[in-house]
Motif scaffolding. Structure first.
Motif, PDB file in Angstrom:
ATOM      1  N   MET A   1       0.779  -1.161  -0.008  1.00  0.00           N
ATOM      2  CA  MET A   1      -0.149  -0.138   0.026  1.00  0.00           C
ATOM      3  C   MET A   1       0.868   1.193  -0.023  1.00  0.00           C
ATOM      4  SD  MET A   1      -0.081   1.048   3.815  1.00  0.00           S
ATOM      5  CE  MET A   1      -0.328   2.506   4.264  1.00  0.00           C
ATOM      6  N   VAL A   2       1.585   1.396   1.056  1.00  0.00           N
ATOM      7  CA  VAL A   2       2.313   2.581   1.220  1.00  0.00           C
ATOM      8  C   VAL A   2       3.443   2.257   0.078  1.00  0.00           C
ATOM      9  CG1 VAL A   2       3.646   4.120   2.770  1.00  0.00           C
ATOM     10  CG2 VAL A   2       2.234   1.922   3.490  1.00  0.00           C
ATOM     11  N   ASP A   3       3.744   1.363  -0.330  1.00  0.00           N
ATOM     12  CA  ASP A   3       4.752   1.047  -1.501  1.00  0.00           C
ATOM     13  C   ASP A   3       4.238   1.922  -2.601  1.00  0.00           C
ATOM     14  OD1 ASP A   3       6.079  -0.736   0.298  1.00  0.00           O
ATOM     15  OD2 ASP A   3       5.102  -2.438  -0.690  1.00  0.00           O
ATOM     16  N   PHE A   4       3.281   1.639  -3.173  1.00  0.00           N
ATOM     17  CA  PHE A   4       2.612   2.456  -4.388  1.00  0.00           C
ATOM     18  C   PHE A   4       2.666   3.761  -3.863  1.00  0.00           C
ATOM     19  CE2 PHE A   4      -0.769   4.191  -6.598  1.00  0.00           C
ATOM     20  CZ  PHE A   4      -0.275   3.950  -7.897  1.00  0.00           C
ATOM     21  N   SER A   5       1.903   4.224  -2.975  1.00  0.00           N
ATOM     22  CA  SER A   5       1.692   5.869  -2.650  1.00  0.00           C
ATOM     23  C   SER A   5       3.088   6.379  -2.394  1.00  0.00           C
ATOM     24  CB  SER A   5       1.052   5.834  -1.081  1.00  0.00           C
ATOM     25  OG  SER A   5      -0.166   5.053  -1.314  1.00  0.00           O
TER      26      SER A   5
ATOM     27  N   ALA B   1       4.991   6.532  -5.776  1.00  0.00           N
ATOM     28  CA  ALA B   1       4.485   7.583  -6.595  1.00  0.00           C
ATOM     29  C   ALA B   1       4.782   8.958  -6.166  1.00  0.00           C
ATOM     30  CB  ALA B   1       2.837   7.407  -6.684  1.00  0.00           C
ATOM     31  N   LEU B   2       4.736   9.008  -4.954  1.00  0.00           N
ATOM     32  CA  LEU B   2       5.345  10.398  -4.337  1.00  0.00           C
ATOM     33  C   LEU B   2       6.835  10.857  -4.835  1.00  0.00           C
ATOM     34  CD1 LEU B   2       3.549  10.501  -1.008  1.00  0.00           C
ATOM     35  CD2 LEU B   2       3.050  11.703  -2.747  1.00  0.00           C
ATOM     36  N   GLU B   3       7.520   9.734  -4.616  1.00  0.00           N
ATOM     37  CA  GLU B   3       9.017   9.887  -5.135  1.00  0.00           C
ATOM     38  C   GLU B   3       9.229  10.309  -6.633  1.00  0.00           C
ATOM     39  OE1 GLU B   3      12.241   8.460  -4.052  1.00  0.00           O
ATOM     40  OE2 GLU B   3      11.323   8.582  -2.058  1.00  0.00           O
ATOM     41  N   PHE B   4       8.230   9.771  -7.397  1.00  0.00           N
ATOM     42  CA  PHE B   4       8.288  10.219  -8.720  1.00  0.00           C
ATOM     43  C   PHE B   4       7.956  11.382  -9.009  1.00  0.00           C
ATOM     44  CE2 PHE B   4       8.571   5.731  -9.585  1.00  0.00           C
ATOM     45  CZ  PHE B   4       9.542   5.650 -10.355  1.00  0.00           C
ATOM     46  N   ILE B   5       6.918  11.985  -8.301  1.00  0.00           N
ATOM     47  CA  ILE B   5       6.237  13.134  -8.242  1.00  0.00           C
ATOM     48  C   ILE B   5       7.255  14.338  -8.065  1.00  0.00           C
ATOM     49  CG2 ILE B   5       4.400  14.924  -7.576  1.00  0.00           C
ATOM     50  CD1 ILE B   5       2.575  12.330  -7.091  1.00  0.00           C
ATOM     51  N   CYS B   6       7.943  13.921  -6.739  1.00  0.00           N
ATOM     52  CA  CYS B   6       9.211  14.760  -6.326  1.00  0.00           C
ATOM     53  C   CYS B   6      10.190  14.759  -7.336  1.00  0.00           C
ATOM     54  CB  CYS B   6       9.519  14.112  -5.034  1.00  0.00           C
ATOM     55  SG  CYS B   6       8.673  14.477  -3.476  1.00  0.00           S
ATOM     56  N   ASN B   7      10.553  14.077  -8.181  1.00  0.00           N
ATOM     57  CA  ASN B   7      11.405  14.120  -9.175  1.00  0.00           C
ATOM     58  C   ASN B   7      11.152  14.893 -10.443  1.00  0.00           C
ATOM     59  OD1 ASN B   7      13.828  12.889  -7.951  1.00  0.00           O
ATOM     60  ND2 ASN B   7      12.415  10.958  -8.127  1.00  0.00           N
ATOM     61  N   ILE B   8       9.731  15.180 -10.381  1.00  0.00           N
ATOM     62  CA  ILE B   8       9.560  15.955 -11.756  1.00  0.00           C
ATOM     63  C   ILE B   8       9.880  17.229 -11.762  1.00  0.00           C
ATOM     64  CG2 ILE B   8       7.513  16.845 -13.396  1.00  0.00           C
ATOM     65  CD1 ILE B   8       5.828  14.984 -11.602  1.00  0.00           C
ATOM     66  N   PRO B   9      10.993  17.707 -12.673  1.00  0.00           N
ATOM     67  CA  PRO B   9      11.828  18.931 -12.763  1.00  0.00           C
ATOM     68  C   PRO B   9      10.849  19.969 -13.160  1.00  0.00           C
ATOM     69  CG  PRO B   9      11.974  17.749 -14.786  1.00  0.00           C
ATOM     70  CD  PRO B   9      11.123  16.920 -13.884  1.00  0.00           C
TER      71      PRO B   9
ATOM     72  N   MET C   1       4.942   4.099 -13.317  1.00  0.00           N
ATOM     73  CA  MET C   1       6.408   3.962 -12.862  1.00  0.00           C
ATOM     74  C   MET C   1       6.258   3.511 -11.363  1.00  0.00           C
ATOM     75  SD  MET C   1       8.016   7.714 -14.349  1.00  0.00           S
ATOM     76  CE  MET C   1       6.583   8.740 -14.052  1.00  0.00           C
ATOM     77  N   ALA C   2       5.140   3.927 -10.803  1.00  0.00           N
ATOM     78  CA  ALA C   2       5.182   3.463  -9.366  1.00  0.00           C
ATOM     79  C   ALA C   2       4.630   1.839  -9.335  1.00  0.00           C
ATOM     80  CB  ALA C   2       3.752   4.098  -8.726  1.00  0.00           C
ATOM     81  N   GLY C   3       4.403   1.244 -10.617  1.00  0.00           N
ATOM     82  CA  GLY C   3       4.235  -0.213 -10.487  1.00  0.00           C
ATOM     83  C   GLY C   3       2.681  -0.674 -10.914  1.00  0.00           C
TER      84      GLY C   3
END
Length: 113
Positions: free
Chosen positions: A1-5, A8-16, A29-31
DNA sequence: ACGTTGACGTCAG
DNA sequence: TCTGACGCCAACG
């Protein structure tokens, strides 16, 4: 659960800055390619937990904002425009030009120039 | 454990 | 091209 969430947040943070990503993209990307809804659902609560998260850079696959459902449509558009993103007359973003993908990091480094 | 809900996505008409 | 319906998956009551 938190894995996905969390992922997802990780990627969002990486959006330049100046780039955007679609919900489906983040979900993939989150799976879970089909869990686009959860991405948005997740962002709803994120604004309170992580004020610095660039939630405004996440839009739908049509290049339009979905925040009109929760109210802050104006705010998101303002934020994106302040990052250099331009909107079309119909209020959508040119994804072919602003869509971000992990490999874009190379461009960000200057290989593109 | 079950049914409802939803910042989405895609196909059909 | 625009509108409506269905499908997906995780979170909540």
């Amino acid at each position: 659960m938190v894995d996905f969430s969390r992922r997802a947040l990780e990627f969002i943070c990486n959006i330049p800055e100046g780039k955007v990503a679609t919900y489906g993209q983040i979900a993939a990307m989150a799976g879970s390619p089909r869990a686009a809804r959860q991405v948005g659902d997740l962002l709803r609560g994120v604004k309170d937990s992580d004020p610095d998260l660039p939630w405004q850079r996440v839009i739908n696959a049509q290049g339009g904002l979905s925040t009109y459902k929760v109210g802050s449509g104006e705010l998101q558009r303002a934020l994106l425009e302040s990052e250099g993103i331009t909107f079309n007359d119909d209020g959508t973003v040119d994804l072919s030009r602003y869509r971000w993908q992990p490999d874009d990091e190379a461009e960000q480094l200057g290989l593109f120039n």
